[in-house]
Structures are given as C-alpha cells and as structure tokens.
Design an enzyme around this catalytic site. Structure first.
Site, PDB file in Angstrom:
ATOM      1  N   HIS A 104      -5.092  23.357  -7.936  1.00  0.00           N
ATOM      2  CA  HIS A 104      -5.593  22.392  -7.403  1.00  0.00           C
ATOM      3  C   HIS A 104      -7.104  21.859  -7.940  1.00  0.00           C
ATOM      4  CE1 HIS A 104      -6.067  19.010  -4.295  1.00  0.00           C
ATOM      5  NE2 HIS A 104      -7.355  19.630  -4.021  1.00  0.00           N
ATOM      6  N   GLU A 436     -12.562  14.348  25.704  1.00  0.00           N
ATOM      7  CA  GLU A 436     -12.169  15.105  26.619  1.00  0.00           C
ATOM      8  C   GLU A 436     -11.335  16.266  25.877  1.00  0.00           C
ATOM      9  OE1 GLU A 436     -11.250  14.426  30.646  1.00  0.00           O
ATOM     10  OE2 GLU A 436     -12.754  13.026  30.853  1.00  0.00           O
ATOM     11  N   ARG A 621     -21.322  17.313  26.612  1.00  0.00           N
ATOM     12  CA  ARG A 621     -20.246  16.761  25.642  1.00  0.00           C
ATOM     13  C   ARG A 621     -21.171  15.951  24.669  1.00  0.00           C
ATOM     14  NH1 ARG A 621     -16.282  13.260  28.858  1.00  0.00           N
ATOM     15  NH2 ARG A 621     -15.683  15.376  29.874  1.00  0.00           N
TER      16      ARG A 621
END
Length: 662
Positions: A104, A436, A621
């Site tokens: 690659h 979430e 969060r």
C-alpha cells in the site's frame, strides 16, 4: 513458493519483478483492463506477465465463484497484491496457506483506502511511504510486515511522488521477500486508533475552492496535475485548467478568485495568492500563465468563481432529501441549502410550522407524512435525489425512559429501511448519529476514531437511544465497506438556537433542557436541576453546526466519504447549573421581563424522581473536533451567551405571538 499476484500500475510491475528476482513461482497474474477514460501513463502489468510466460487474467469480479474456484485449484502458498484496485473477498483470502499480503502506498495505518499519494499531497503532508501488510476483508487494516518512509518535497507532484514510492517499494520488497521465504518476516498489528481512510478521487474533485489558502490551492494543483485530470476553475462558462502555480502575496481585501494581475497571472485566494506558471483553457494548448491570460483576454478584477451556477443550464442543482425537515436541524439546514442556490430540497415531516418561511420557495418541495407509512414516497425520492439525510428521531431523554420501544422502532427500524434504500440505489447518505453514542466514556475528549462507547446496564432504558444510533452507525459503516455505500456520519453535540423544540413539548417534559428551563422562567416555576445540575455539556450554536453540516454536504475536496465527524464546540462547556444562571440573568435583563411571573429560582431534584428508574446520566460530553478542523476547515465561533440570548428571545417572541392570537 507458489504465488498468485494481483497487480496493476507501476507498483504492480515492480512487485512482479521483485518476486521473480527472489525465486517466487508466479502461477498467474490478475490485473485490470485499462480504462479508456483514464490517462494510462504507467507500465502494463499484462505485458510484463506475458513477456515472462505467466498466465494473465482481468476478471470484472475476482470474487465470482468461478474465479475463486480457479484460484483454489492453483493452490498457491501465498497471494500478493500490488496496487490491485478491487477488494478481495474472504473466500480468496482463506485459500493460500501462508496468507495474503498487499503493498500500500502510505505509512499505514494512515491513509488507508484509495489514492493515498494524491491525498497526501492534497493534505500538505511532508512524509509518506509504502507498507507491506497482511490482507483482511477490510481495506488496508492487516498486520504490518514492513514499511519504508518517503519524504515529500515542496516541488513534488503526484507523478514525482509515485516515482519515489516505486523506488521505496523496490527497496522494501528486496529486504522483506527473503524474510518471507524463510518464515522470519515480522508481523506488527496496526494501531487502529491512528487510522485514517480516504476514498477515491474523480476528475470533478479537482475544482478549486479559492476561499482556501494559497498553500491549500497549490497542494490541490500539484496533487492532480498531469498526467492526472488537473485542477480547474471557471470564468463564466469557460473552464480553465491550472497545471503549476506558486504562492505569492495577495492584495488586501481582494475577494478570493479575483485576478490580481496578468503578467504574471496572479489570482487571490482566501489567504495570499497564487501565480499561475502553466495552465490551459479546456481543449486548448498547454502554455505559460502570462500567455494564458492573453489568450483568454483576462484582466485584473475578473473573478474565477470556481463554479458555474451563475450561468443558466451549465450545472443542474443537486437534489437532497431531508426526512424530518420541520425539525430543529432540518429547517435550519434547508434554509442554508436554499440560500446557496445550489440545491433543491425535498422534505417530509408530520408538521410544517417551523418551515413556513420556506414553503413558497421554488426549490423547496414539502410533503406532509409519516416515514413509517409513506414508504413508497420515500423510496421514490431516495431514488430521485442525490443526497439523503434521515433526520427523523426521538431525541429527548425522558422519552427514552417512557417509550423505549417507540424509540427503537423509529430511531432504528425505520431509519434502517432508509439506509437500505440508499444502498439499493447507491445514493450518498449523510446520517445523524448522536454524541450520546459515547455514553459514559471516560476520555476527556470524545474522539470519533479512538474513544470507546460505554453504556449502562440493560435495565437503564435511557441507553436504548444511544444503542440504536450506535448500531446504525455500525451497519452504515459495514454497508460502506462491503457494498460501497457512500456515507458520512455526523454527531451533533448539544446544538441550541431558535426553533429548538417548543414550549408545548416542554410542558409535557419532552424537550431539550434549555427549552425546559425557558418554560420554567415563562411560567414562574422553579428551574429543576437534576442531581444538582452538575453535569457538563458543550453547547453548539445552530449556525456553527449547520455550517459544518453544509461543508459535509458540499464535500469540496472529496474527503468526507466514509468519515465520522463530531460537530460541537469544546469551548462552550457549561454545567446545567451554569446554563440556568445564564438564562436567569438574560431573562432578568429582557425588556419584556415585567410581563412574566416572578423568578422562582432553582431547585435540585434526583434523576430518578424526574426521569424514572430507567435513567442514567453522564457527567461530561466534550468533543474532539480535530477531524472537522483538518478535513472541513471548520471551527465554531459563536459564543455560548449569544446562543442563549437568541434562543431565549425566540421563545419569548413565540409566547407574545400566542398571546396576540388569543
């Protein structure tokens, strides 16, 4: 050792020669027929195989049972892939006793996928390389056998970098092939947390965005210059190709795309400018920039706008299907798309109160309906449209606890049907996940590729929304990797602004927290802080969020396919108690404050009392937005207090409208 080779391009020839030089017995070579629409500047694998007396084949589908059986009958010890362009299925990968290896053109795990050389230049990398790795059913993610680094100089183009990659491949194979024969080759697992993936490039991806910096524009040009299709822009209906440019200072306040001078030919960018060294008009001759300016009769002040929408009939508007068009994201995004003049929006929702200002727009087509009922209409429009955004979802925490099965049926089952329509008709899917999905992840910042998803026990039904969205993310990813579904997933982090829910929904507890708090102020009831309001969230202004989503839809550099983006503002981190204090302060200073009941302050309440037994919360969060900044050039700018003030203003005005009507 008996081997089968899958190969194409110069790297394919280098790989075949290396195997022959080291005594490998090549039983057959599988390659591709040359594409008549592609400039074939590289050596022929088919000719090299034929010259060495090796059988050569070019199947349309190497994973077809007939070809699988032929490969199985050859019983190779090992399979090597050198720039073969098709994915190889698990049936073939399981055939050779020594496994399969692929070469690659990048330093894995970075730049997995297609066109790694071109993408490295587009992104302004200073180093790349080659990697020999074991093959798995997933692209470029197998254990690494070895790597060789290649430096990228400012003067490199895709062609010169390909030559460097070829030289590095020769050296890498010369070092590793004897070790593989002797059974001593290393095997190092990739760090998937460091992985990046890029899709294929098309000629139209060479369109120049002059709002980018001169450095970025030059990187694009050298990434796709000859023998590739080239970077281009439009002056009216005339298409101009740019083959080589240099960075140069700009004129202050010059709009991006403006011609600053014609001798030399200089064009303003978002930052600085480029001097055109070589270019040509479409179907014209290759020439120096100064002559190009003369031939095209260019003059200072003219504008390369990078698009042709201003010319009637040159480019059709793209059609985009938005399900849940009346919702918070749907209505604001629709306005942004229509304002751009480049899209026709087809939308469905149960109501149209938030899109009344769009209904009369000639490019807005609205259908009232339920996605669980109007399935034929939806399938027809998926087939008709270019891009699909299924925004329909139940997205309020109290409903996760009160109606978990309805959440699952709508958020997962109905949306899965739409995902499958996109797979069936090969349509680009832009899917709204959620912040979430990260659940109770302990990371300081939630990273799209590295952070783990941590959910609570089964009896905490609050997690059914997160789990449904997470499962759809995984299904979409699988469809992308196995069936070529073009997709982008985005995860909004607590977007706020006008038209977020309604005070009516807040009255029954089915709204986001800021709307609930505003209702408390309007009605003179205490703001209820669940578990003391210590939970922190990163709030994102709807304008910032929609602009990021618009950039994903535009996908000007072709880097969004297969990506997941957090869309949030890590600088706007506030606790629920902070939000309550800011709202009360703004409310107290509002000109209409005297029309509402006295402020009843705040009160603390346990989560179990407010939401029920099935609730469980997270304390923070916070998103990482590095990927959005790097690929999209997006950074949120709207401060939180401005967002709060404008959201409050909207809802207070809505109360005034209701009072007037009554």
């Amino acid at each position: 050792m008996k081997t089968i080779v899958l190969a194409y391009h110069n790297i394919g020839c280098i790989g075949i020669n290396a195997l022959l030089d080291h005594g490998y017995e090549i039983q057959a070579v599988f390659t591709h027929e040359d594409d008549p629409h592609e400039a074939v500047w590289f050596e022929s694998v088919a000719e090299l195989a034929a010259a060495n007396g090796i059988p050569v084949y070019a199947p349309e589908d190497i994973n077809h049972p007939l070809w699988v059986e032929r490969i199985r009958n050859l019983a190779p010890d090992q399979i090597f892939s050198f720039y073969y362009r098709h994915m190889v299925g698990p049936e073939i990968l399981a055939i050779p006793s020594q496994g399969c290896m692929n070469l690659h053109g990048s330093l894995l795990p970075r730049y997995r996928g297609r066109c790694p050389v071109n993408w490295a230049l587009v992104n302004g990398e200073t180093e790349t390389g080659v990697t020999l790795h074991h093959m798995t059913p997933r692209p470029d993610d197998g254990d690494i056998v070895g790597q060789k680094q290649v430096s990228i100089h400012e003067t490199d183009t895709a062609l010169t970098l390909h030559h460097k990659i070829g030289t590095a491949a020769e050296g890498l194979l010369a070092a590793l092939l004897p070790e593989i024969l002797a059974g001593r080759a290393p095997r190092i697992p990739q760090d998937n947390a460091m992985a990046s993936y890029f899709g294929g490039r098309r000629p139209e991806d060479g369109q120049i965005d002059w709002t980018r910096s001169a450095h970025d524009v030059r990187n694009l040009i050298r990434a796709v210059t000859r023998p590739y299709p080239g970077a281009f822009s439009f002056l009216g209906t005339r298409k101009c190709l740019f083959w080589d440019v240099a960075e140069t200072p700009s004129v202050p306040d010059a709009p991006p795309g403006t011609i600053l001078s014609i001798d030399p030919l200089c064009i303003a960018c978002g930052t600085d400018a480029v001097e055109v060294r070589y270019g040509q008009e479409e179907n014209g001759l290759y020439m120096r920039g100064t002559q190009l300016a003369q031939e095209m009769k260019l003059a200072p002040g003219m504008l390369f706008d990078g698009k042709t929408e201003s010319v009637v009939g040159v480019r059709r508007k793209r059609h985009i299907l938005i399900l849940g068009v009346n919702g918070f994201i749907g209505n604001h995004l629709s306005k942004r798309l229509l304002d751009s003049g480049r899209y026709e929006v087809h939308g469905m929702d149960l109501r149209s109160d938030c899109i009344q200002d769009l209904i009369a727009h000639p490019d807005f087509h609205y259908k009232e309906g339920d996605i669980s009922i109007m399935r034929e209409w939806i399938e027809y429009h998926v087939r008709k449209c270019d891009i699909v955004l299924p925004l329909v979802a139940i997205a309020t925490p109290i409903e996760y606890v009160r109606n978990p099965l309805r959440v699952f049926e709508l958020d997962f089952e109905e949306n899965l049907r739409i995902v499958r329509y996109c797979v069936k008709y090969k349509k680009r899917l832009i899917f709204p996940s959620t912040s979430e999905v990260y659940g109770m992840c302990a990371d300081d910042e939630f990273d799209e590729d590295r952070s783990n998803f941590v959910l609570g026990p089964i009896h905490k039904q609050r997690w059914i929304y997160s789990c449904s969205k997470q499962m759809l993310d995984r299904v979409i990813w699988a469809y992308g990797k196995t069936q070529g579904l073009p997709f982008t997933i985005f995860r909004p982090f607590n977007w706020v602004g006008p038209k977020l829910d309604s005070l009516k929904s807040a009255r029954i507890g089915s709204s986001r927290v800021i709307t609930q708090f505003i209702l408390n102020l309007v009605e003179g009831s205490p703001i209820r802080l669940v578990d003391g309001g210590l939970q922190k969230r990163c709030f994102t202004d709807y304008r910032d969020g929609v602009e990021c989503l618009f950039k994903i839809i535009e996908d000007k550099n072709g880097q969004c396919n297969g990506q997941i983006f957090n869309i949030g503002n890590p600088d706007n981190e506030y606790s629920m108690a902070d939000l309550a204090d800011i709202l009360r302060e703004k409310f107290a200073a509002h000109p209409r404050r005297s029309q509402f009941p006295p402020d009843s302050g705040t009160e603390c309440i346990e989560a179990r009392t407010y939401y029920g037994d099935g609730y469980q919360d997270v304390q923070h969060r916070r998103p990482s937005i590095r990927l959005s900044q790097k690929i999209l050039g997006w950074t949120p700018t709207v401060p939180f207090e401005q967002s709060v003030a404008e959201t409050l203003e909207y809802f207070l005005n809505s109360v005034a409208v209701v009072e007037t009507q009554e």
